[in-house]
Scaffold this motif. Structure first.
Motif, mmCIF file in Angstrom:
data_model
loop_
_atom_site.group_PDB
_atom_site.id
_atom_site.type_symbol
_atom_site.label_atom_id
_atom_site.label_comp_id
_atom_site.label_asym_id
_atom_site.label_seq_id
_atom_site.Cartn_x
_atom_site.Cartn_y
_atom_site.Cartn_z
ATOM 1 N N LYS A 5 0.981 -1.027 0.000
ATOM 2 C CA LYS A 5 0.029 0.016 -0.064
ATOM 3 C C LYS A 5 0.975 1.193 -0.109
ATOM 4 O O LYS A 5 1.722 1.623 0.794
ATOM 5 C CB LYS A 5 -0.905 0.061 1.217
ATOM 6 C CG LYS A 5 -1.702 1.193 1.419
ATOM 7 C CD LYS A 5 -2.642 0.958 2.461
ATOM 8 C CE LYS A 5 -3.341 2.087 2.992
ATOM 9 N NZ LYS A 5 -4.253 1.659 4.270
ATOM 10 N N ILE A 6 0.706 2.211 -0.845
ATOM 11 C CA ILE A 6 1.602 3.195 -0.939
ATOM 12 C C ILE A 6 0.700 4.620 -1.254
ATOM 13 O O ILE A 6 -0.208 4.489 -1.891
ATOM 14 C CB ILE A 6 2.625 3.017 -2.439
ATOM 15 C CG1 ILE A 6 3.354 1.968 -2.469
ATOM 16 C CG2 ILE A 6 3.101 4.509 -2.761
ATOM 17 C CD1 ILE A 6 4.288 1.761 -3.877
ATOM 18 N N HIS A 7 0.830 5.488 -0.061
ATOM 19 C CA HIS A 7 -0.036 6.651 -0.218
ATOM 20 C C HIS A 7 0.953 7.712 -1.185
ATOM 21 O O HIS A 7 2.168 7.577 -1.259
ATOM 22 C CB HIS A 7 0.026 7.272 1.130
ATOM 23 C CG HIS A 7 -0.703 6.262 2.305
ATOM 24 N ND1 HIS A 7 -2.107 6.506 2.245
ATOM 25 C CD2 HIS A 7 -0.549 5.423 3.018
ATOM 26 C CE1 HIS A 7 -2.636 5.553 3.065
ATOM 27 N NE2 HIS A 7 -1.813 4.913 3.449
ATOM 28 N N ASN A 8 -0.103 8.652 -1.522
ATOM 29 C CA ASN A 8 0.426 9.559 -2.135
ATOM 30 C C ASN A 8 1.983 10.280 -1.930
ATOM 31 O O ASN A 8 2.759 10.509 -2.763
ATOM 32 C CB ASN A 8 -0.639 10.523 -2.765
ATOM 33 C CG ASN A 8 0.052 11.760 -4.081
ATOM 34 O OD1 ASN A 8 0.697 12.447 -3.510
ATOM 35 N ND2 ASN A 8 -0.037 11.287 -5.171
ATOM 36 N N PRO A 9 1.857 10.608 -0.755
ATOM 37 C CA PRO A 9 3.131 11.370 -0.151
ATOM 38 C C PRO A 9 4.252 10.451 -0.246
ATOM 39 O O PRO A 9 5.408 11.041 -0.091
ATOM 40 C CB PRO A 9 2.619 11.665 1.352
ATOM 41 C CG PRO A 9 1.197 11.723 1.334
ATOM 42 C CD PRO A 9 0.713 10.701 0.338
ATOM 43 N N HIS A 10 4.194 9.214 -0.320
ATOM 44 C CA HIS A 10 5.277 8.228 -0.236
ATOM 45 C C HIS A 10 5.955 8.238 -1.824
ATOM 46 O O HIS A 10 7.208 7.957 -1.797
ATOM 47 C CB HIS A 10 4.672 6.970 -0.240
ATOM 48 C CG HIS A 10 4.321 6.611 0.993
ATOM 49 N ND1 HIS A 10 3.302 5.641 1.359
ATOM 50 C CD2 HIS A 10 4.653 6.995 2.521
ATOM 51 C CE1 HIS A 10 2.989 5.638 2.688
ATOM 52 N NE2 HIS A 10 3.760 6.430 3.395
ATOM 53 N N ILE A 11 5.464 8.750 -2.652
ATOM 54 C CA ILE A 11 5.969 8.792 -4.097
ATOM 55 C C ILE A 11 7.150 9.822 -3.866
ATOM 56 O O ILE A 11 8.282 9.615 -4.530
ATOM 57 C CB ILE A 11 5.098 9.192 -4.988
ATOM 58 C CG1 ILE A 11 4.049 8.395 -5.295
ATOM 59 C CG2 ILE A 11 5.637 9.532 -6.302
ATOM 60 C CD1 ILE A 11 2.803 8.748 -6.021
ATOM 61 N N LYS A 12 7.087 10.725 -3.327
ATOM 62 C CA LYS A 12 8.336 11.954 -3.081
ATOM 63 C C LYS A 12 9.596 11.079 -2.620
ATOM 64 O O LYS A 12 10.471 11.234 -2.933
ATOM 65 C CB LYS A 12 7.763 12.992 -2.076
ATOM 66 C CG LYS A 12 6.907 13.866 -2.574
ATOM 67 C CD LYS A 12 6.712 15.072 -1.779
ATOM 68 C CE LYS A 12 5.435 16.025 -2.312
ATOM 69 N NZ LYS A 12 5.256 16.797 -1.313
ATOM 70 N N GLN A 13 9.236 10.156 -1.643
ATOM 71 C CA GLN A 13 10.560 9.304 -0.953
ATOM 72 C C GLN A 13 11.210 8.644 -2.278
ATOM 73 O O GLN A 13 12.269 8.243 -1.971
ATOM 74 C CB GLN A 13 9.879 8.438 0.366
ATOM 75 C CG GLN A 13 9.422 9.369 1.477
ATOM 76 C CD GLN A 13 8.760 8.316 2.271
ATOM 77 O OE1 GLN A 13 8.549 7.380 2.089
ATOM 78 N NE2 GLN A 13 8.730 9.032 3.688
ATOM 79 N N PHE A 14 10.306 8.255 -2.746
ATOM 80 C CA PHE A 14 11.075 7.597 -4.282
ATOM 81 C C PHE A 14 11.834 8.357 -5.368
ATOM 82 O O PHE A 14 12.089 7.735 -6.183
ATOM 83 C CB PHE A 14 9.964 6.438 -4.778
ATOM 84 C CG PHE A 14 9.564 5.226 -3.988
ATOM 85 C CD1 PHE A 14 10.344 4.046 -4.261
ATOM 86 C CD2 PHE A 14 8.794 5.330 -3.300
ATOM 87 C CE1 PHE A 14 10.054 2.776 -3.645
ATOM 88 C CE2 PHE A 14 8.111 4.157 -2.536
ATOM 89 C CZ PHE A 14 8.969 3.027 -2.570
ATOM 90 N N GLY A 15 11.186 9.610 -5.246
ATOM 91 C CA GLY A 15 11.952 10.493 -6.201
ATOM 92 C C GLY A 15 10.904 10.791 -7.274
ATOM 93 O O GLY A 15 11.185 11.265 -8.299
ATOM 94 N N GLY A 16 9.737 10.656 -7.097
ATOM 95 C CA GLY A 16 8.603 10.618 -8.024
ATOM 96 C C GLY A 16 7.970 9.333 -8.779
ATOM 97 O O GLY A 16 8.622 8.273 -8.535
ATOM 98 N N PHE A 17 6.941 9.490 -9.607
ATOM 99 C CA PHE A 17 6.276 8.146 -9.917
ATOM 100 C C PHE A 17 6.922 7.468 -10.718
ATOM 101 O O PHE A 17 7.033 6.160 -10.813
ATOM 102 C CB PHE A 17 5.052 8.617 -10.476
ATOM 103 C CG PHE A 17 3.863 7.237 -10.776
ATOM 104 C CD1 PHE A 17 3.388 6.546 -9.628
ATOM 105 C CD2 PHE A 17 3.940 6.787 -12.028
ATOM 106 C CE1 PHE A 17 2.907 5.597 -9.842
ATOM 107 C CE2 PHE A 17 3.140 5.818 -12.314
ATOM 108 C CZ PHE A 17 2.587 5.026 -11.329
ATOM 109 N N SER A 84 -3.882 13.939 -7.298
ATOM 110 C CA SER A 84 -2.466 13.791 -7.537
ATOM 111 C C SER A 84 -2.379 12.392 -8.270
ATOM 112 O O SER A 84 -1.700 11.861 -9.195
ATOM 113 C CB SER A 84 -1.515 13.814 -6.639
ATOM 114 O OG SER A 84 -1.510 15.207 -6.052
ATOM 115 N N TRP A 85 -3.113 11.348 -7.700
ATOM 116 C CA TRP A 85 -2.943 9.768 -8.057
ATOM 117 C C TRP A 85 -3.529 9.848 -9.489
ATOM 118 O O TRP A 85 -3.115 9.092 -10.344
ATOM 119 C CB TRP A 85 -3.760 8.938 -6.847
ATOM 120 C CG TRP A 85 -2.834 8.595 -6.073
ATOM 121 C CD1 TRP A 85 -3.147 8.617 -4.729
ATOM 122 C CD2 TRP A 85 -1.842 7.365 -6.342
ATOM 123 N NE1 TRP A 85 -2.020 7.800 -4.083
ATOM 124 C CE2 TRP A 85 -1.207 7.200 -4.870
ATOM 125 C CE3 TRP A 85 -1.172 6.936 -7.239
ATOM 126 C CZ2 TRP A 85 -0.173 6.205 -4.649
ATOM 127 C CZ3 TRP A 85 -0.121 6.049 -7.074
ATOM 128 C CH2 TRP A 85 0.604 5.806 -5.722
#
Length: 86
Positions: A5-17, A84-85
């Motif tokens: 389960k990935i929340h939208n704010p977690h995407i920043k931790q990956f450096g973007g989608f 955003s999703w």
């Protein structure tokens, strides 16, 4: 089979989608959202105050209080995250 389960704010931790997709190149993505985003915001407000995110966790605050500004903050955050999703 593996699910996460990935929340939208977690995407920043990956450096973007785009970078997230590189971590999981063959993944299928499913968007789950609640119809009643206001109730989601109320639930989030209570969870933040109680510190309870999953069933069985011990509450850190058994008396969460109503706060219009707190609920409004989470409502805005939820709407932004959902859009955003999409």
């Amino acid at each position: 089979m593996f699910g996460i389960k990935i929340h939208n704010p977690h995407i920043k931790q990956f450096g973007g989608f785009d970078k997230l997709v590189k971590f999981f190149p063959d993944a299928s993505y499913v968007l789950l959202s609640r119809k009643d985003v206001l109730m989601q915001a109320v639930s989030l407000s209570i969870s933040c105050q109680a510190g309870v995110w999953i069933p069985g966790q011990k509450s850190q605050n058994d008396n969460p209080e109503y706060s219009f500004s707190h609920i409004e903050k989470y409502l805005r955050q939820t709407i932004l995250s959902n859009s955003s999703w999409r």
